[in-house]
Design an enzyme around this catalytic site. Structure first.
Site, PDB file in Angstrom:
ATOM      1  N   ASP A  83       0.845  -1.200   0.000  1.00  0.00           N
ATOM      2  CA  ASP A  83       0.000   0.000   0.000  1.00  0.00           C
ATOM      3  C   ASP A  83       0.889   1.262   0.000  1.00  0.00           C
ATOM      4  OD1 ASP A  83      -2.476   1.305   0.180  1.00  0.00           O
ATOM      5  OD2 ASP A  83      -2.435   1.364   2.366  1.00  0.00           O
ATOM      6  N   GLY A 130      -8.015   8.722   7.723  1.00  0.00           N
ATOM      7  CA  GLY A 130      -8.284   8.967   9.134  1.00  0.00           C
ATOM      8  C   GLY A 130      -9.782   9.124   9.351  1.00  0.00           C
ATOM      9  N   SER A 155     -12.242   4.422   6.651  1.00  0.00           N
ATOM     10  CA  SER A 155     -12.641   4.557   8.061  1.00  0.00           C
ATOM     11  C   SER A 155     -13.699   5.629   8.269  1.00  0.00           C
ATOM     12  CB  SER A 155     -11.419   4.930   8.925  1.00  0.00           C
ATOM     13  OG  SER A 155     -10.535   3.853   8.986  1.00  0.00           O
TER      14      SER A 155
HETATM   15  P1  13P Z   1      -8.263   5.122   6.641  1.00  0.00           P
HETATM   16  O1  13P Z   1      -7.108   5.137   7.577  1.00  0.00           O
HETATM   17  O2  13P Z   1      -9.006   6.398   6.601  1.00  0.00           O
HETATM   18  O3  13P Z   1      -9.155   3.947   6.862  1.00  0.00           O
HETATM   19  O4  13P Z   1      -7.639   4.951   5.179  1.00  0.00           O
HETATM   20  C1  13P Z   1      -6.860   3.830   4.913  1.00  0.00           C
HETATM   21  C2  13P Z   1      -6.231   3.876   3.583  1.00  0.00           C
HETATM   22  O5  13P Z   1      -6.735   4.504   2.669  1.00  0.00           O
HETATM   23  C3  13P Z   1      -4.986   3.127   3.430  1.00  0.00           C
HETATM   24  O6  13P Z   1      -4.479   3.181   2.153  1.00  0.00           O
END
Ligand code: 13P
Length: 278
Positions: A81, A179, A209
């Site tokens: 990622d 976040g 999230s």
């Molecule tokens: P969040 O931390 O908002 O869930 O996003 C995760 C993300 O997009 C990781 O690539």
């Protein structure tokens, strides 16, 4: 079993659901994500970010995921990622990751396109899927990412970018944040619709999230095939462990490790149920 991300996303695209991509950084997070997929019998993406290289190296991540994935009867993709470094992308490909994300979102359109193109030509030669990002997400609360300013993805640029880079999946910016949201989420489904009308490539939603279920479903019905979740898994698990430690300060670390896996599963399963039921 480990499978290619592009085959997974093709099925999601065709049958209009999204595969959950959950961030991992230690044995417990990997176990929590894989157990959730096994119990729900759904495909899953185990996502390891370049950001977490101090926690684990790519070879160890591969060994652990590959070994645990052999014991479960559902497809697993192992994904790198948010990676900005060419060196780390090659290391992940060599380690056995089935897909990589090159994050050129902080670069100019031309630079992002050029570097992404280089990466797709190398990764595709060895059967590895590539995700890239166009536009940029802003930073919500409790995020572990570094980004700053929100830039919505331009649909016409997306069309040119996908055509020239031949990426297998495109992360778009439509108002989600990395976040937790500071206020009401302002997701622009119109931008997503405009992108989807121009390209047929599976689209990726970062910043899962805290995104409301109704918005997630609208995103899925408009081309989103992969949704990333990180912050909420961490926040929820840390808070639950804090609570448990208030009533018993004498837990053995091994017990906390088991609790961690169970709390991670609660969040991962909540999102998996949303993503596959769209
Ligand atoms: P969040 O931390 O908002 O869930 O996003 C995760 C993300 O997009 C990781 O690539």
């Amino acid at each position: 079993m480990l499978v290619s991300l592009s085959s997974m996303l093709k099925d999601a695209h065709l049958r209009k659901y999204a595969v959950g991509s959950f961030n991992v950084y230690n044995f417990e997070t990997i176990k929590g994500v894989l157990k959730s997929a096994d119990e729900l019998k759904k495909p899953v993406i185990v996502a390891f970010g370049e950001k977490y290289l101090d926690n684990m190296d790519v070879d160890t991540v591969y060994e652990v995921v590959n070994s645990l994935a052999k014991d479960i009867n559902t497809p697993v993709a192992l994904h790198l990622d948010h990676c900005k470094s060419f060196k780390h992308i090659i290391q992940a490909v060599r380690a056995g990751f089935t897909s990589v994300m090159f994050d050129g979102s902080s670069l100019s359109f031309e630079e992002n396109l050029k570097k992404t193109r280089e990466i797709t030509s190398i990764a595709h030669a060895v059967g590895v899927t590539v995700e890239a990002e166009l536009g940029a997400l802003s930073r919500g609360e409790y995020s572990n990412e570094d980004e700053g300013k929100q830039i919505y993805t331009d649909p016409s640029q997306a069309e040119e970018f996908v055509k020239k880079t031949e990426v297998d999946a495109l992360a778009v910016s439509i108002g989600t944040v990395h976040g937790m949201y500071k206020g009401e989420p302002k997701i622009d489904i119109g931008v997503l619709k405009a992108i989807s009308s121009k390209i047929d490539t599976p689209l990726v939603l970062h910043g899962g999230s805290g995104t409301p279920e109704a918005t997630i479903k609208e995103c899925i019905s408009n081309g989103i095939c992969k949704i990333n979740v990180n912050t909420e898994i961490s926040m929820y698990t840390v808070n639950k462990i804090k609570e448990a430690l208030k009533s018993n300060t004498n837990y053995h670390l091994s017990k906390i490790s088991l609790m961690e896996v169970e709390y991670i599963k609660e969040v991962v399963k909540k999102y998996m149920n949303m993503f596959y039921a769209a």
